[in-house]
Motif scaffolding. Sequence first.
Motif, PDB file in Angstrom:
ATOM      1  N   ILE A 126       0.832  -1.204   0.000  1.00 26.32           N
ATOM      2  CA  ILE A 126       0.000   0.000   0.000  1.00 26.32           C
ATOM      3  C   ILE A 126       0.864   1.250   0.000  1.00 26.32           C
ATOM      4  O   ILE A 126       0.662   2.177  -0.792  1.00 26.32           O
ATOM      5  N   GLY A 130       0.442   1.574  -3.640  1.00 26.38           N
ATOM      6  CA  GLY A 130      -1.007   1.691  -3.580  1.00 26.38           C
ATOM      7  C   GLY A 130      -1.500   2.960  -4.257  1.00 26.38           C
ATOM      8  O   GLY A 130      -0.725   3.862  -4.568  1.00 26.38           O
ATOM      9  N   THR A 133      -5.929   6.895  -2.752  1.00 24.15           N
ATOM     10  CA  THR A 133      -6.973   6.594  -1.766  1.00 24.15           C
ATOM     11  C   THR A 133      -6.509   5.537  -0.774  1.00 24.15           C
ATOM     12  O   THR A 133      -6.743   5.654   0.434  1.00 24.15           O
ATOM     13  N   GLU A 134      -5.847   4.485  -1.267  1.00 25.05           N
ATOM     14  CA  GLU A 134      -5.359   3.431  -0.378  1.00 25.05           C
ATOM     15  C   GLU A 134      -4.330   3.969   0.602  1.00 25.05           C
ATOM     16  O   GLU A 134      -4.348   3.627   1.800  1.00 25.05           O
ATOM     17  N   LYS A 135      -3.430   4.817   0.127  1.00 23.60           N
ATOM     18  CA  LYS A 135      -2.424   5.398   1.015  1.00 23.60           C
ATOM     19  C   LYS A 135      -3.075   6.287   2.069  1.00 23.60           C
ATOM     20  O   LYS A 135      -2.665   6.287   3.232  1.00 23.60           O
ATOM     21  N   GLN A 137      -6.159   6.028   3.204  1.00 20.04           N
ATOM     22  CA  GLN A 137      -6.868   5.163   4.154  1.00 20.04           C
ATOM     23  C   GLN A 137      -5.899   4.587   5.177  1.00 20.04           C
ATOM     24  O   GLN A 137      -6.205   4.518   6.377  1.00 20.04           O
ATOM     25  N   TRP A 138      -4.716   4.167   4.707  1.00 19.49           N
ATOM     26  CA  TRP A 138      -3.716   3.606   5.617  1.00 19.49           C
ATOM     27  C   TRP A 138      -3.237   4.674   6.594  1.00 19.49           C
ATOM     28  O   TRP A 138      -3.077   4.413   7.790  1.00 19.49           O
TER      29      TRP A 138
END
Length: 225
Positions: A126, A130, A133-135, A137-138
């Motif tokens: 990620i 990633g 958006t994925e980053k 979210q993390w």
Amino acid sequence: MTGCAKRCKQGLVKFAFTLHKLVTGTLIKDKADDDLEMTIVCHRPEGLDQLEAQTNFSKRELQVLYRGFKNECPSGVVNEETFKQIYSQFFPHGDASTYAHYLFNAFDTGHTGSIKFEDFVTALSILLRGSVTEKLQWTFNLYDINRDGYINKEEMTDIVRAIYDMMGKYTYPVLKTDAPKQHVDAFFQKMDKNRDGVVTLDEFIFSCQEDENIMRSLQLFENVI
């Protein structure tokens, strides 16, 4: 120091160096390195195909990661104390222990008190490859210390202070004492759209994506990881 202790210490340093190269995107090997890896790596972890499907790493990259992980962590897991020791070596002029604690918790998605290889490569996938958006979210999950689905100002302050502590007194330009608070206040002013005192995941992602300065700030924090 016994031979075993020396090997353990050397192993931690080697694993930390590999982790640093991977996270900063500098794991570059020539053909000779590739051939050596394929010769040495003779054990393929169970579920390698599944991990390849679930992450953005190739099979060869997963083999390299697994070799480093397993060599330095024969038990197959990393506890928090070991994680802190590894991470602190990259920030000798600061105190990385608090940030490493928060980061460890973000990697430990199963809340088991240890990081398995699957946890390790999933997070790295990620962070390195990633989507935006994925980053985000993390990163939200990292800031959401109590994992209640919201970020309050105290949580964000704790994380930012930990980052500043980790960077140490030799940071240039020299940081003012109230720099963490100012940084958090500016973030919260932009993120807390409905002014209810907390930031939701949707608010966090929307605010970061619409503001170029916030995106740059988050990128700086990601580079610390």
